[in-house]
Scaffold this motif. Structure first.
Motif, PDB file in Angstrom:
ATOM      1  N   GLY A  33     -57.808  -6.494  60.435  1.00 13.83           N
ATOM      2  CA  GLY A  33     -58.691  -7.618  60.180  1.00 13.83           C
ATOM      3  C   GLY A  33     -59.650  -7.493  59.027  1.00 13.83           C
ATOM      4  O   GLY A  33     -60.501  -8.370  58.835  1.00 13.83           O
ATOM      5  N   LEU A  34     -59.547  -6.426  58.238  1.00 14.64           N
ATOM      6  CA  LEU A  34     -60.413  -6.262  57.072  1.00 14.64           C
ATOM      7  C   LEU A  34     -59.532  -6.058  55.847  1.00 14.64           C
ATOM      8  O   LEU A  34     -59.173  -4.924  55.512  1.00 14.64           O
ATOM      9  CB  LEU A  34     -61.365  -5.080  57.251  1.00 14.64           C
ATOM     10  CG  LEU A  34     -62.387  -4.853  56.131  1.00 14.64           C
ATOM     11  CD1 LEU A  34     -63.329  -6.045  55.991  1.00 14.64           C
ATOM     12  CD2 LEU A  34     -63.185  -3.574  56.369  1.00 14.64           C
ATOM     13  N   PRO A  35     -59.138  -7.149  55.155  1.00 13.74           N
ATOM     14  CA  PRO A  35     -58.264  -7.008  53.984  1.00 13.74           C
ATOM     15  C   PRO A  35     -58.853  -6.047  52.962  1.00 13.74           C
ATOM     16  O   PRO A  35     -60.033  -6.148  52.598  1.00 13.74           O
ATOM     17  CB  PRO A  35     -58.193  -8.438  53.433  1.00 13.74           C
ATOM     18  CG  PRO A  35     -58.473  -9.307  54.620  1.00 13.74           C
ATOM     19  CD  PRO A  35     -59.479  -8.555  55.433  1.00 13.74           C
ATOM     20  N   MET A  36     -58.032  -5.112  52.508  1.00 18.76           N
ATOM     21  CA  MET A  36     -58.529  -4.035  51.664  1.00 18.76           C
ATOM     22  C   MET A  36     -57.423  -3.570  50.744  1.00 18.76           C
ATOM     23  O   MET A  36     -56.264  -3.447  51.153  1.00 18.76           O
ATOM     24  CB  MET A  36     -58.991  -2.879  52.557  1.00 18.76           C
ATOM     25  CG  MET A  36     -59.708  -1.756  51.855  1.00 18.76           C
ATOM     26  SD  MET A  36     -61.413  -2.127  51.375  1.00 18.76           S
ATOM     27  CE  MET A  36     -62.175  -2.391  52.981  1.00 18.76           C
ATOM     28  N   GLU A  37     -57.766  -3.291  49.482  1.00 20.42           N
ATOM     29  CA  GLU A  37     -56.843  -2.708  48.521  1.00 20.42           C
ATOM     30  C   GLU A  37     -57.175  -1.230  48.332  1.00 20.42           C
ATOM     31  O   GLU A  37     -58.334  -0.821  48.496  1.00 20.42           O
ATOM     32  CB  GLU A  37     -56.937  -3.431  47.180  1.00 20.42           C
ATOM     33  CG  GLU A  37     -56.478  -4.871  47.223  1.00 20.42           C
ATOM     34  CD  GLU A  37     -54.992  -5.001  47.489  1.00 20.42           C
ATOM     35  OE1 GLU A  37     -54.241  -4.075  47.103  1.00 20.42           O
ATOM     36  OE2 GLU A  37     -54.580  -6.010  48.089  1.00 20.42           O
ATOM     37  N   PRO A  38     -56.182  -0.413  47.976  1.00 18.79           N
ATOM     38  CA  PRO A  38     -56.451   1.019  47.803  1.00 18.79           C
ATOM     39  C   PRO A  38     -57.571   1.326  46.815  1.00 18.79           C
ATOM     40  O   PRO A  38     -58.363   2.249  47.049  1.00 18.79           O
ATOM     41  CB  PRO A  38     -55.108   1.559  47.308  1.00 18.79           C
ATOM     42  CG  PRO A  38     -54.103   0.626  47.888  1.00 18.79           C
ATOM     43  CD  PRO A  38     -54.748  -0.723  47.854  1.00 18.79           C
ATOM     44  N   ASP A  39     -57.662   0.579  45.718  1.00 16.65           N
ATOM     45  CA  ASP A  39     -58.724   0.838  44.743  1.00 16.65           C
ATOM     46  C   ASP A  39     -60.101   0.639  45.349  1.00 16.65           C
ATOM     47  O   ASP A  39     -61.047   1.369  45.021  1.00 16.65           O
ATOM     48  CB  ASP A  39     -58.566  -0.080  43.527  1.00 16.65           C
ATOM     49  CG  ASP A  39     -57.404   0.316  42.642  1.00 16.65           C
ATOM     50  OD1 ASP A  39     -56.836   1.406  42.846  1.00 16.65           O
ATOM     51  OD2 ASP A  39     -57.046  -0.473  41.742  1.00 16.65           O
ATOM     52  N   LEU A  40     -60.226  -0.347  46.252  1.00 14.28           N
ATOM     53  CA  LEU A  40     -61.519  -0.578  46.894  1.00 14.28           C
ATOM     54  C   LEU A  40     -61.816   0.524  47.905  1.00 14.28           C
ATOM     55  O   LEU A  40     -62.975   0.954  48.033  1.00 14.28           O
ATOM     56  CB  LEU A  40     -61.530  -1.947  47.567  1.00 14.28           C
ATOM     57  CG  LEU A  40     -62.874  -2.385  48.162  1.00 14.28           C
ATOM     58  CD1 LEU A  40     -63.981  -2.362  47.110  1.00 14.28           C
ATOM     59  CD2 LEU A  40     -62.751  -3.766  48.789  1.00 14.28           C
ATOM     60  N   VAL A  41     -60.801   0.986  48.623  1.00  9.34           N
ATOM     61  CA  VAL A  41     -60.995   2.124  49.529  1.00  9.34           C
ATOM     62  C   VAL A  41     -61.537   3.319  48.749  1.00  9.34           C
ATOM     63  O   VAL A  41     -62.492   3.981  49.172  1.00  9.34           O
ATOM     64  CB  VAL A  41     -59.669   2.490  50.228  1.00  9.34           C
ATOM     65  CG1 VAL A  41     -59.792   3.820  50.970  1.00  9.34           C
ATOM     66  CG2 VAL A  41     -59.260   1.396  51.196  1.00  9.34           C
ATOM     67  N   ARG A  58     -66.113  -1.163  60.771  1.00 14.71           N
ATOM     68  CA  ARG A  58     -66.521  -1.913  61.962  1.00 14.71           C
ATOM     69  C   ARG A  58     -67.678  -2.858  61.630  1.00 14.71           C
ATOM     70  O   ARG A  58     -67.704  -4.011  62.073  1.00 14.71           O
ATOM     71  CB  ARG A  58     -66.920  -0.948  63.077  1.00 14.71           C
ATOM     72  CG  ARG A  58     -67.266  -1.646  64.391  1.00 14.71           C
ATOM     73  CD  ARG A  58     -67.670  -0.658  65.466  1.00 14.71           C
ATOM     74  NE  ARG A  58     -66.530   0.072  66.002  1.00 14.71           N
ATOM     75  CZ  ARG A  58     -66.358   1.393  65.882  1.00 14.71           C
ATOM     76  NH1 ARG A  58     -67.249   2.117  65.217  1.00 14.71           N
ATOM     77  NH2 ARG A  58     -65.323   1.983  66.423  1.00 14.71           N
ATOM     78  N   THR A  59     -68.620  -2.388  60.834  1.00 16.69           N
ATOM     79  CA  THR A  59     -69.760  -3.207  60.424  1.00 16.69           C
ATOM     80  C   THR A  59     -69.306  -4.456  59.682  1.00 16.69           C
ATOM     81  O   THR A  59     -69.927  -5.527  59.791  1.00 16.69           O
ATOM     82  CB  THR A  59     -70.711  -2.389  59.536  1.00 16.69           C
ATOM     83  OG1 THR A  59     -71.222  -1.297  60.300  1.00 16.69           O
ATOM     84  CG2 THR A  59     -71.878  -3.227  59.038  1.00 16.69           C
ATOM     85  N   HIS A  60     -68.196  -4.336  58.929  1.00 14.95           N
ATOM     86  CA  HIS A  60     -67.696  -5.459  58.136  1.00 14.95           C
ATOM     87  C   HIS A  60     -66.612  -6.254  58.848  1.00 14.95           C
ATOM     88  O   HIS A  60     -65.894  -7.037  58.222  1.00 14.95           O
ATOM     89  CB  HIS A  60     -67.190  -4.946  56.783  1.00 14.95           C
ATOM     90  CG  HIS A  60     -68.297  -4.528  55.857  1.00 14.95           C
ATOM     91  ND1 HIS A  60     -68.826  -3.252  55.861  1.00 14.95           N
ATOM     92  CD2 HIS A  60     -68.999  -5.237  54.943  1.00 14.95           C
ATOM     93  CE1 HIS A  60     -69.789  -3.178  54.961  1.00 14.95           C
ATOM     94  NE2 HIS A  60     -69.914  -4.368  54.395  1.00 14.95           N
ATOM     95  N   GLY A  61     -66.479  -6.058  60.167  1.00 18.33           N
ATOM     96  CA  GLY A  61     -65.621  -6.919  60.949  1.00 18.33           C
ATOM     97  C   GLY A  61     -64.248  -6.398  61.294  1.00 18.33           C
ATOM     98  O   GLY A  61     -63.453  -7.115  61.912  1.00 18.33           O
TER      99      GLY A  61
END
Length: 215
Positions: A33-41, A58-61
């Motif tokens: 439920g938290l869309p994420m790209e590797p560069d942002l990780v 968890r804080t971001h949903g």
């Protein structure tokens, strides 16, 4: 003055594990439920702990269940076990340190099991580092606290002020500097500004490190 000891982060400094790890974390968080790209990780979590990733996500949903850290590590370990290369030039650095009689060790925010997976694929290196592989599991506080590098220096019987740390994250660099140690910031993909901003000295090729250490 040559260092009394050199302390290395593991992921991104000794083993090239971070791109794969970042992809797995990104895919897992996206599924939860938290869309994420590797560069942002990489930008958000580099140098931290998986527990820190869980708390922030968890804080971001994100849907982070109680066993999430163990579950995502299981995904990561399986992928890393399929093949984790060494950082180009790192064996030459260790050879130069041995030739100069300078001890070295590893200090990682990752668990021992992760290093057993990544370093264990390189048996000669793993044996070479035996007794000198330290994890955040060995100390009270992970990086950016200085505990891990102070622990490693103590085990090598080296004065912290005469140690040099090799890091690729601002989190790790802060740990080194708060331990009273100089820090060389390995930045193979950018100008190293984030490392320089916290007081590390950036360099861009591992093959340059022996000369930078005065060997």
């Amino acid at each position: 003055m040559r260092p009394a000891a050199v302390l290395f982060d593991c992921d991104g400094v000794i083993v090239d594990s971070e791109p794969l790890t970042d992809r797995i974390i990104a895919a897992n968080l996206t599924r939860n439920g938290l869309p994420m790209e590797p560069d942002l990780v990489r930008a958000l979590f580099r140098g931290g702990t998986m527990l820190g990733v869980a708390e922030a996500a968890r804080t971001h949903g994100a849907r982070i269940h109680d066993g999430w850290v163990d579950d995502v590590y299981a995904e990561i370990f399986e992928a890393l076990a399929a093949g984790t290369p060494l950082i180009e030039g790192i064996i030459g650095v260790f050879d130069a340190l041995d030739a100069a009689g300078i001890p070295f060790a590893v200090g990682s925010n990752g668990p021992h099991r992760k290093m057993a997976v990544t370093l264990g694929q390189h048996p000669a290196l793993h044996l070479r580092l035996q007794g000198r592989i330290f994890s955040r599991e060995d100390v009270a506080r992970p990086k950016p606290a200085p505990d891990l590098y102070l622990h490693a220096a103590n085990r090598l019987r080296a004065e912290p002020a005469r140690c040099v740390v090799i890091e690729d994250s601002a989190t790790g660099a802060r740990a080194a500097l708060d331990a009273g140690m100089a820090c060389m910031g390995y930045a193979p993909h950018d100008d190293g500004a984030a490392l320089a901003a916290v007081g590390a000295r950036p360099f861009h090729r591992m093959t340059d490190l022996p000369a930078l250490l005065g060997l």
